[in-house]
Design an enzyme around this catalytic site. Sequence first.
Site, PDB file in Angstrom:
ATOM      1  N   GLY A  36      55.392  46.413  15.117  1.00 33.21           N
ATOM      2  CA  GLY A  36      55.952  45.413  14.209  1.00 33.21           C
ATOM      3  C   GLY A  36      57.459  45.492  14.037  1.00 33.21           C
ATOM      4  O   GLY A  36      57.993  44.978  13.057  1.00 33.21           O
ATOM      5  N   SER A  37      58.155  46.085  15.006  1.00 33.28           N
ATOM      6  CA  SER A  37      59.613  46.153  14.858  1.00 33.28           C
ATOM      7  C   SER A  37      60.223  44.746  14.910  1.00 33.28           C
ATOM      8  O   SER A  37      61.250  44.488  14.279  1.00 33.28           O
ATOM      9  CB  SER A  37      60.253  47.070  15.907  1.00 33.28           C
ATOM     10  N   ASN A  38      59.584  43.837  15.631  1.00 35.67           N
ATOM     11  CA  ASN A  38      60.089  42.454  15.648  1.00 35.67           C
ATOM     12  C   ASN A  38      59.799  41.736  14.335  1.00 35.67           C
ATOM     13  O   ASN A  38      60.603  40.924  13.878  1.00 35.67           O
ATOM     14  CB  ASN A  38      59.493  41.686  16.836  1.00 35.67           C
ATOM     15  N   MET A 114      48.993  41.163  21.233  1.00 35.84           N
ATOM     16  CA  MET A 114      48.507  41.596  22.541  1.00 35.84           C
ATOM     17  C   MET A 114      47.152  40.993  22.905  1.00 35.84           C
ATOM     18  O   MET A 114      46.355  41.607  23.613  1.00 35.84           O
ATOM     19  CB  MET A 114      48.430  43.140  22.585  1.00 35.84           C
ATOM     20  N   ARG A 115      46.887  39.784  22.428  1.00 31.14           N
ATOM     21  CA  ARG A 115      45.661  39.077  22.778  1.00 31.14           C
ATOM     22  C   ARG A 115      46.016  37.734  23.410  1.00 31.14           C
ATOM     23  O   ARG A 115      47.021  37.120  23.016  1.00 31.14           O
ATOM     24  CB  ARG A 115      44.787  38.800  21.541  1.00 31.14           C
ATOM     25  N   ASN A 131      56.604  32.882  21.181  1.00 34.21           N
ATOM     26  CA  ASN A 131      56.209  34.213  21.656  1.00 34.21           C
ATOM     27  C   ASN A 131      57.442  34.953  22.152  1.00 34.21           C
ATOM     28  O   ASN A 131      58.372  34.350  22.676  1.00 34.21           O
ATOM     29  CB  ASN A 131      55.203  34.072  22.818  1.00 34.21           C
ATOM     30  N   HIS A 133      58.459  38.082  24.791  1.00 39.42           N
ATOM     31  CA  HIS A 133      57.893  38.835  25.908  1.00 39.42           C
ATOM     32  C   HIS A 133      58.991  39.733  26.502  1.00 39.42           C
ATOM     33  O   HIS A 133      60.123  39.272  26.686  1.00 39.42           O
ATOM     34  CB  HIS A 133      57.375  37.847  26.965  1.00 39.42           C
TER      35      HIS A 133
HETATM   36  C1  GRF Z   1      57.714  43.744  22.213  1.00 36.10           C
HETATM   37  O1  GRF Z   1      58.373  44.411  23.248  1.00 36.10           O
HETATM   38  C2  GRF Z   1      57.325  42.359  22.608  1.00 36.10           C
HETATM   39  O2  GRF Z   1      58.189  41.777  23.531  1.00 36.10           O
HETATM   40  C3  GRF Z   1      55.993  42.587  23.249  1.00 36.10           C
HETATM   41  O3  GRF Z   1      55.375  43.582  22.477  1.00 36.10           O
HETATM   42  C4  GRF Z   1      56.383  44.397  21.886  1.00 36.10           C
HETATM   43  C5  GRF Z   1      56.117  44.444  20.400  1.00 36.10           C
HETATM   44  O4  GRF Z   1      56.940  45.363  19.748  1.00 36.10           O
HETATM   45  N1  GRF Z   1      55.248  41.350  23.326  1.00 36.10           N
HETATM   46  P1  GRF Z   1      56.929  45.495  18.165  1.00 36.10           P
HETATM   47  O5  GRF Z   1      55.478  45.640  17.733  1.00 36.10           O
HETATM   48  O6  GRF Z   1      57.556  44.259  17.589  1.00 36.10           O
HETATM   49  O7  GRF Z   1      57.712  46.722  17.856  1.00 36.10           O
END
Ligand code: GRF
Length: 214
Positions: A36-38, A114-115, A131, A133
């Site tokens: 969940g860092s994003n 991741m689904r 999304n 990626h």
């Molecule tokens: C990220 O690198 C994103 O591009 C990919 O999964 C990772 C998720 O990272 N789809 P986080 O959970 O947001 O840290």
Amino acid sequence: MVRDETTPRLISPRVPFGELNLDKPLKLGIMASGSGSNFEAVAQAIADGQLNAQIQVLIYNNPDAKAAWRAQQWGVPAVLCNHREYGSREDLDRSIVEALQRHQVEWVVMAGWMRVVTPTLIDAFPDKIINIHPSLLPSFKGVRAVEQALEAGVKIAGCTVHLVLPEVDTGPILLQAAVPVFPDDTHQTLHSRIQTQEHLVLPQAIALAAQVNS
Ligand code: GRF
């Protein structure tokens, strides 16, 4: 080799937030499977006044996802939609749509989801699912994108934020950022360099998407 990792290598020009006219806060729903860092980067951009938005809900599918803990820290409601408890992808997506709609979400951000998603979800939010990626699409779609890039021996890697279509990791590209690949990179070091850029471009891409499709 000189390593200047402080200077982002952006392929797309950085979007000046100030020029993005978001007069009312975007109602975001974020979907995450892992760290969940994003999610955190989006929450921080909102808190810093860079992105006029509110995270209405986090949807997560792994009971031990750190993303859920982060949501709690930010006071964001979190809804577990555990894929193991559903008979089909469509059933899972129906449950996700119900939770997103219940929280009045307008824009959906898949931030490490991741689904594979189905038209059940995509059709409920037409042109409003984003999304992120960890590759420069259209290269290295699907799982293990960072490993795929290393195995291919590319010298430049990066991340892409795009609108979601039913085919995995396709759809109009909103923003990309590029990073160098160093000879001694591991999956972890390269992914970490890419993630630094993800955290910068994701909030900008959300604002950009909302501006072109409001
Ligand atoms: C990220 O690198 C994103 O591009 C990919 O999964 C990772 C998720 O990272 N789809 P986080 O959970 O947001 O840290």
